[in-house]
Design an enzyme around this catalytic site. Structure first.
Site, PDB file in Angstrom:
ATOM      1  N   LEU A  92       0.817  -1.214   0.000  1.00  7.44           N
ATOM      2  CA  LEU A  92       0.000   0.000   0.000  1.00  7.44           C
ATOM      3  C   LEU A  92       0.851   1.264   0.000  1.00  7.44           C
ATOM      4  O   LEU A  92       0.447   2.291  -0.528  1.00  7.44           O
ATOM      5  CB  LEU A  92      -0.918   0.020   1.224  1.00  7.44           C
ATOM      6  CG  LEU A  92      -1.961  -1.097   1.314  1.00  7.44           C
ATOM      7  CD1 LEU A  92      -2.711  -1.008   2.636  1.00  7.44           C
ATOM      8  CD2 LEU A  92      -2.930  -1.008   0.145  1.00  7.44           C
ATOM      9  N   GLY A  93       2.008   1.208   0.618  1.00  6.26           N
ATOM     10  CA  GLY A  93       2.866   2.391   0.691  1.00  6.26           C
ATOM     11  C   GLY A  93       4.103   2.104   1.509  1.00  6.26           C
ATOM     12  O   GLY A  93       4.248   1.050   2.134  1.00  6.26           O
ATOM     13  N   LYS A  94       5.010   3.077   1.489  1.00  2.73           N
ATOM     14  CA  LYS A  94       6.275   2.929   2.209  1.00  2.73           C
ATOM     15  C   LYS A  94       6.607   4.245   2.890  1.00  2.73           C
ATOM     16  O   LYS A  94       6.512   5.309   2.291  1.00  2.73           O
ATOM     17  CB  LYS A  94       7.393   2.536   1.237  1.00  2.73           C
ATOM     18  CG  LYS A  94       8.720   2.238   1.909  1.00  2.73           C
ATOM     19  CD  LYS A  94       9.740   1.751   0.876  1.00  2.73           C
ATOM     20  CE  LYS A  94      11.070   1.419   1.540  1.00  2.73           C
ATOM     21  NZ  LYS A  94      12.063   0.944   0.549  1.00  2.73           N
ATOM     22  N   GLY A  96       9.060   6.196   6.380  1.00  2.84           N
ATOM     23  CA  GLY A  96      10.390   6.239   6.956  1.00  2.84           C
ATOM     24  C   GLY A  96      10.688   5.086   7.889  1.00  2.84           C
ATOM     25  O   GLY A  96      11.842   4.722   8.095  1.00  2.84           O
ATOM     26  N   THR A  99       7.141  -0.513   5.692  1.00  3.11           N
ATOM     27  CA  THR A  99       6.341  -0.702   4.485  1.00  3.11           C
ATOM     28  C   THR A  99       4.990  -1.274   4.883  1.00  3.11           C
ATOM     29  O   THR A  99       4.910  -2.189   5.712  1.00  3.11           O
ATOM     30  CB  THR A  99       7.049  -1.650   3.508  1.00  3.11           C
ATOM     31  OG1 THR A  99       8.345  -1.124   3.199  1.00  3.11           O
ATOM     32  CG2 THR A  99       6.255  -1.786   2.220  1.00  3.11           C
ATOM     33  N   ASP A 210       4.763  14.311  13.546  1.00  2.00           N
ATOM     34  CA  ASP A 210       4.887  14.073  12.104  1.00  2.00           C
ATOM     35  C   ASP A 210       3.532  14.213  11.412  1.00  2.00           C
ATOM     36  O   ASP A 210       3.147  13.379  10.591  1.00  2.00           O
ATOM     37  CB  ASP A 210       5.480  12.687  11.844  1.00  2.00           C
ATOM     38  CG  ASP A 210       6.169  12.594  10.473  1.00  2.00           C
ATOM     39  OD1 ASP A 210       6.457  13.660   9.887  1.00  2.00           O
ATOM     40  OD2 ASP A 210       6.412  11.470  10.009  1.00  2.00           O
TER      41      ASP A 210
END
Length: 399
Positions: A92-94, A96, A99, A210
């Site tokens: 789905l995404g990566k 910092g 994953t 963040d």
């Protein structure tokens, strides 16, 4: 006197060439063997200390998790995660810290599994997420369903968000066509409520550190949920200031000034307020506030660009604003300006931000723009801008 033992068993003060060559070969072999042994011994020590450190880190994590007892999230086996994600097939995404993969539990419930990178360290990012999110329960904060810890393998299992992250929409070609201003406005309020809960509603206050569009997930109804607590810090009860924090954390373009320089003030929940304000301005403008290839710094720092337009009474033309949505856009912009004030004390709390967003535009006032004539200013090389200290008087942004 030096004596040489020859190959035929006799003694001599000088050695034949073949004996010298044999001695030299044996000496070289001995040296190589010694060096090889020393290398293997060093590697053995490194492996031992690494395993010992990993063992201690895991032991500390285990002890902390034991404190939760029955309240701890579900513990998954790594083999279960392999099965749920079909061997981590659908990414789905990566980010910092890890994953994220799409998964499906045996009961049909969809989940998002985040496998952490560099999980052989002291596990700080793992603990941050388990401890911080494990303490939360709010409609605008992503739900942690479980975790996995097996040796160096660490993963977190979250509820699945079908509409992915906010950045996929606000940085698209026509973000307002996809979401619409009403939905964008509701997303901004939802994020503000989630942050208000983290800062004040938990038994232990949480500073996220963040907040950015990539860390705001959207469910089936586009309800926003704050995610990715890898940088989060816990505040003592009834406190909102972090006096012991020594490292800079966050994402360039969203980091509050006091996080990279204590000369601006103390690091606190107001640091999240700054990041939120920067994100809201990006939601309105549909562009990132940092563009590294732009030569003129005044064109890079988006808040200054949009501030000049609003202060001058101009329309926010580039944001696809119509007469019907002008009030929503301007309200979001004003809130963004208040949240991104240079001095933390001049920023509103997230509770005040929610109140400002729910009021009418006529009840909001334009905050002062950071003055270039202030007595102290620093150049933020990593951000490509100059951020001055403001001499303005504190205000809550309401008339």
């Amino acid at each position: 006197m030096f004596m040489c033992i020859c190959s035929d068993g006799t003694y001599a003060t000088t050695c034949p060439d073949n004996t010298k060559q044999g001695s030299k070969a044996r000496l070289e072999a001995g040296l190589i063997g010694s060096l090889g042994g020393a290398f293997l011994l060093s590697m053995a020590f490194l492996i031992f200390f690494k395993l010992r450190r990993n063992y201690n880190a895991q032991e500390n994590i285990e002890k902390l998790l034991e404190q939760y007892g029955s309240l701890a999230p579900r513990r998954y086996k790594y083999s279960e995660l392999m099965k749920i994600t079909q061997s981590f097939r659908d990414k789905l995404g990566k980010g910092g810290f890890g994953t994220v993969y799409k998964g499906k539990q045996p009961d049909g419930c969809m989940v998002a599994v985040k496998v952490l990178h560099n999980s052989t360290n002291n596990g700080e990012e793992f603990l941050n997420e388990v401890v911080s999110i494990g303490r939360t329960s709010h409609v605008n904060v992503v739900t942690l369903l479980g975790f996995c810890i097996e040796g160096s393998k660490r993963a977190l299992v979250y509820e699945y968000m079908s509409n992915r992250s906010l950045d996929m929409y606000i940085y698209s070609e026509n973000p307002k066509t996809v979401l619409g201003w009403e939905k964008l406005y509701n997303i901004a309020i939802g994020i503000a409520r989630g942050l208000e809960y983290l800062h004040r509603g938990c038994s232990t206050h949480i500073v996220h550190f963040d907040i950015k569009p990539q860390n705001i997930l959207l469910d089936d109804d586009f309800c926003p949920k704050i995610a990715d607590f890898g940088l989060a810090k816990l505040c003592p009860p009834k406190e909102s200031v972090l006096s012991s924090m020594v490292d800079m954390r966050g994402t360039i373009g969203f980091i509050a000034p006091e996080v990279f320089s204590r000369g601006f003030g103390v690091v606190s929940t107001k640091s999240d307020v700054y990041s939120y304000g920067m994100m809201v301005l990006e939601m309105v403008g549909g562009r990132k506030n940092m563009k590294p290839n732009v030569g003129n710094p005044s064109e890079v720092y988006f808040p200054h660009w949009i501030y000049d337009r609003v202060a001058g009474g101009g329309e926010i033309e580039s944001c696809d604003v119509t007469n019907e949505t002008e009030e929503i856009a301007r309200k979001m912009v004003l809130v963004g300006f208040w949240c991104t004030q240079t001095i933390p004390a001049n920023r509103p709390s997230m509770g005040r931000v929610v109140e400002m967003l729910e009021r009418s535009l006529s009840e909001l006032e334009l905050p002062p723009k950071p003055s270039l004539q202030s007595v102290d200013a620093i150049s933020v090389q990593s951000m490509g801008i100059t951020v001055p200290l403001s001499n303005s008087e504190p205000s809550d942004g309401l008339r």
